[in-house]
Design an enzyme around this catalytic site. Sequence first.
Site, PDB file in Angstrom:
ATOM      1  N   LEU A  93      14.596 -34.882  21.205  1.00 58.03           N
ATOM      2  CA  LEU A  93      14.145 -33.561  21.603  1.00 58.03           C
ATOM      3  C   LEU A  93      13.115 -33.006  20.607  1.00 58.03           C
ATOM      4  CD1 LEU A  93      14.998 -31.534  23.839  1.00 58.03           C
ATOM      5  CD2 LEU A  93      16.429 -30.438  22.107  1.00 58.03           C
ATOM      6  N   ASP A  94      11.990 -32.523  21.114  1.00 61.33           N
ATOM      7  CA  ASP A  94      10.939 -31.907  20.292  1.00 61.33           C
ATOM      8  C   ASP A  94      10.330 -32.882  19.285  1.00 61.33           C
ATOM      9  OD1 ASP A  94      11.678 -29.689  21.680  1.00 61.33           O
ATOM     10  OD2 ASP A  94      12.608 -28.666  19.988  1.00 61.33           O
TER      11      ASP A  94
END
Lengths: 291, 291, 291, 291
Positions: free
Chosen positions: B235-236
Site C-alpha cells: 500500500l502506498d
Amino acid sequence: MSSSTTQGQDIARLIISCPDQPGIVAAVSELISELGGNIISLDQYSTGVEGGRFFQRTVFHLPGLVAAKPQVEAAVEERLAQRFAMEWSLTEADKPKRVAIFASKTDHCLLDLLWRHRRGELPMEIAMVVSNHPGLAEDVRTFGIPFVHVPVVNGDKAAAEAQHLELLQGNVDFVVLARYMQIISEDFLERVGVPIINIHHSFLPAFIGAGPYQKAKDRGVKLIGATAHYVTEDLDEGPIIEQDVIRVSHADEVAQLTRYGADVERSVLSRAVKWHCEDRVLRNGNTTIVF
Amino acid sequence: MSSSTTQGQDIARLIISCPDQPGIVAAVSELISELGGNIISLDQYSTGVEGGRFFQRTVFHLPGLVAAKPQVEAAVEERLAQRFAMEWSLTEADKPKRVAIFASKTDHCLLDLLWRHRRGELPMEIAMVVSNHPGLAEDVRTFGIPFVHVPVVNGDKAAAEAQHLELLQGNVDFVVLARYMQIISEDFLERVGVPIINIHHSFLPAFIGAGPYQKAKDRGVKLIGATAHYVTEDLDEGPIIEQDVIRVSHADEVAQLTRYGADVERSVLSRAVKWHCEDRVLRNGNTTIVF
Amino acid sequence: MSSSTTQGQDIARLIISCPDQPGIVAAVSELISELGGNIISLDQYSTGVEGGRFFQRTVFHLPGLVAAKPQVEAAVEERLAQRFAMEWSLTEADKPKRVAIFASKTDHCLLDLLWRHRRGELPMEIAMVVSNHPGLAEDVRTFGIPFVHVPVVNGDKAAAEAQHLELLQGNVDFVVLARYMQIISEDFLERVGVPIINIHHSFLPAFIGAGPYQKAKDRGVKLIGATAHYVTEDLDEGPIIEQDVIRVSHADEVAQLTRYGADVERSVLSRAVKWHCEDRVLRNGNTTIVF
Amino acid sequence: MSSSTTQGQDIARLIISCPDQPGIVAAVSELISELGGNIISLDQYSTGVEGGRFFQRTVFHLPGLVAAKPQVEAAVEERLAQRFAMEWSLTEADKPKRVAIFASKTDHCLLDLLWRHRRGELPMEIAMVVSNHPGLAEDVRTFGIPFVHVPVVNGDKAAAEAQHLELLQGNVDFVVLARYMQIISEDFLERVGVPIINIHHSFLPAFIGAGPYQKAKDRGVKLIGATAHYVTEDLDEGPIIEQDVIRVSHADEVAQLTRYGADVERSVLSRAVKWHCEDRVLRNGNTTIVF
C-alpha cells in the site's frame, strides 16, 4: 531534456539540422554504429513532417575519439551532410568551451557563475571576466580568474569595444553578459563571431527595455521573471533560451522586486549557460530548441 | 519528455527494455527504416552502461500500419528481441486504451478525468465508472458514460471484488482509482491482469496511509502534495508516476488543505493517466521512467 | 494573505482606504472593540507613510451582526470616515455575493467555477450563466443554474448588451467573463454598475490582444500564463488580480499550449473570483492589493 | 506574510502570544497609539477562538524608540502581559541579530548566506563562522568575517562543544547550521540558550536521516526538496520554518539530485534566516507561524 551525466572522455556530441524527411534518425544511428560508436542519448525535433526542419542532438561513446575525430567528421560530411543538406557540428564532451563573462557593478549573476564553475557544475573554462567598472576585481580574482577592467573613457564606446574584440578573438567560444549594463553595438556583434548570452531582468516580452522592475511595480503584476537569450541586433528580441518567474505581492517595493528578481536571474542564467556548454540549445530562427 | 503531437493514423509506438549494450538504438532505427517507417520521436534511458538496463520509446510513422502490424511484430521478435533479450510491446497511437475509473463519494478527480476526456485531452475510451456509492451516478451519466454501482454488502468485500473482476476482464486495458476509498486485495491485484493507477493525497513517501492532510497540519509542513502511482501489493509503495505540491501556510486549516490538495490531486492524476495512455511510463523495478 | 476560515454567522468585514496617517489601526480596532466585536483578522498596507494611501481589511465577530449592522455603519461613518477621509464598506461574511457568469463556447473556466461552487469552495450565488452561444446550456442546467442564451442578432451588439443590462441590474453584485469572446462596450461598462472580472489567456502585459498562444509560440517563450483582471475601458489593461504560468517547451504546438493554458486559466480565474467574494481584493488605481 | 520594507530607525516589533480572547488586537493598538506609536504592519493568527492560542506581530514607528524602550516595555508588561497572560518580546528593527554560522566542507549554503549578507539582504551581524574542517577558511575571510576552526580531536565531541559554547555565549542571538555535518548533543542544546536553525536536505518528513538524495533516487520520487527547521532534541523533527522542492526526472543520478538539491537548500535556508532575523517566525508547539 535528459539530465543524465553524459560527460567524459571519448564522448562526442553530433548536432544536426536539415529539412525533414524520412530516414534521418536511422542514417545517423547506422553511421555511428558503423564507426564503432555507442549512442548514449538521442533527442530530435521536427517543426513539421511536410516542409519542416529537423533537429537532432546525438551523444555517443567512441573509443579513441580524439584520434578518430577527423575520420568521423569526414564520414558525417560524406554520408549525411550532402544527402540531407545538413548543417552539423561535432564536439567532444570533455573539451570545455571557453567563455568571457562581462559584468558591471552588480555581482549576483557573476558570482553565481563563478561559484558553480568552481563546484564543477558548468563544463566551461572561464578565460576572463571583463568589466567597465573595477569594483568586482577582488571577488573575481579570489576565484583565480583574470579580471580585465575596460573602462569607457570619455564616452568612447568604440574604443572599449575594440579592446574587447582584441581580448576575445581566438580566445573564447562564447560570451556571457552577466548584468552587463552597456549596449552592444551592431558592429561588435558582427565582428565578435561567437554567440553571446544575455540575462534580461524581466519575463520577456513583457517590460522590454530599461527599468523592468519599476514597470512591473507600476503595472501591478503578481509574478516577476527573468529571461536568458542570445543577443541579436534587436535589443531584448533575441532567441529565448530559458525563463522563470517568482511570485510577488502588492507589498513588495521596487527594491524588494529587485532582490527577488536577482535570485531568478542567477538561476535562469546559470541554466542557460550550462545548456549552451552542453550543446543542448539549437537555434531555429528567432526561437530555440532546448534538448 | 516531448509533448509534440504524435497521435494519429499509421503511427506506432515501440516500447522496449533490455540489458544495455552497444548498438541497440542503431538496430531499432535500421529495422524501422527497412520496414518503411519514419521515426518521429525517440527517447531512451540506460540505468548504466555496465550491467545496466536500457529503455526506449520509439514513435514512428508507417503507411498501412494496421495491415503491416503482424509483419512488424514478427520482425521485432526475430531481429531485435532475441538478439538483445528484449521485452517489448507495439501499440497503435490511434487505438485508445480502454479504462475503468473507480470512485467513491469525492468527485474532483473523477470529474476532471471525464471533462478532459470529453475535451479530447486523454486518448482513452472510458468503458465505465464503478463506485461503491451511488452518489456520482447522475454526474457520470451526463457525460454519456456507464455508471455501475457495486456496493459492499454486509462488509463482503470479496463479493464486490468478484463483481469488479467480471466487469473488468476483457473489457479494459487499465484501471484508475480516482479517490476510491476501498483497499484493493492482493487477490484482486493478481487476478485483474491490467495496471492500476492510484492517486494518493500526499507527497509520498511523506504521510503514508490515511488522513495525510491532518498529518501534514500536525507536522506543520509548508507544502502539501499528491502522488499518482501504480498499485502494488504494498500500500502506498508502488512505482511513482507523477507528483506535485502546492504552498500552504500555518493559517490553513485541514479543510483548506483538503481543498488545495484537491487541485493538486486532479492535475497530478490527469497527467499520469495521459502519460500512461501514451505509453510514456515504463516500469523499472519500483520506480518509473517517464519519457 | 491569510487563508484561514473566516466565514460564518455574525462575522463582518470592514474594508477601508484613506490617506495614510498615524492612528488608523488603533481607531478602527478601538471602535470594533467598543461595539462588542472581536477582531479575527486584520490586514493593512500603505503605499507610503508620507502622502501615501492606507488600505485595511478587518474581519471581526460581532454577536447579533444582522440587527446591529445599521448601528455599526453609523459608527464607522461618524467615528472613522469623517476623521480619516475614508472610503469604506461593511459586508456580512455569510451573505454571499450574487454573480452572473458570461461564457461563449469554451467550457473549461465556466465548468471549473460551477464545480467549485457546488463543492462549497466559492462563497457566492450564481444567479445565471449568460452566453452568446447555446452550446453550454445542458452542462450549466445540470448544475441547477439558469442558462440564458443572448445571441448577437445581425451583429446588433447594442441590443444584446441592452438585454444583458436588463438581466443584470439589481440581480447581481459582480460579473465574471469566463472566456467570453465578445468585446464589452464602454457604454455597458458605465451602466452595469458592478465590477467585472475577466480572464485573459496570457501573462499580461505580454501578448495583449487576440491569439496570445500563437504569439507565445512565435516568440518562443518557455512559460505561458494567464491573468485575471478587472475590466476597464482599456482592453487588457485593467487592474490585475492574479496571474500564474506553466512551463512549456519548443515541442509544444499551439494546440498544446492552448490545453496547458486552459489549466492555468481556470485556476487563476477561480482564485480571483474566490478572493473577490471574500472582499480580499482592493483596487488602488490600476493595480490591486490582495489581502 | 508582507514583504514591505519595515526596517529602519525608530521602528519596533512587538511579538506576542497568549490564550485567545476578545479585545487583544484593540488593546495592543490602543496602547501603541497612546505611547505615540504608529502601526505599520500587524499580523495575527489564532489556533481557534475557543481555547485557542493567539499570536501577533506588530511593527510600529515610535519616535525616540531607543530612549523610550524601557517605558514601552513596562507598559506592555503592565497593561497587556498581565491582563492577557501574554508571552512577549520587543525588538528594534535596526538592531541586527548576531549569528554564528556552522559549516563543514560543503560551501553552498554558507556562501549564499555570506553573499546575501554582503548585499544587504539579511539584517544580521555575522559574528563568526565555525567549522570542524579548515577548508572554507579562505572563502570566509574574503568576506571579512572571522573563521574559527574547531576540530573534533580524537573523537572528543564534548571538548569541541565546550569550545563552541565558549565562543557563542553572550556573543550571538542565534546559530545557523549551514550543512554542518555533526550531531548536536542534547547537552549542548540545553546550554546554548539561543535558537538554532538547520537546513535538512530533504522534504521532511520524507527521507529523515542521512543520505536523503540516495533514498529519493531509490524511491523514484519526481520532486526533491529541502527543509529549514529549528533544532530540537528530536533529530529532523523540529518545527519547520520553510520548505521548497524542485522537479527531477528518472534520468537524474544521485550526484545530479545533490546539485539540484543544493539550489533548493540555499534558497530555503536564506529565506528561513531572513524571516528569523525579522522576527517573523513564531513557534507554536512543534510547528511555526510565519508572518
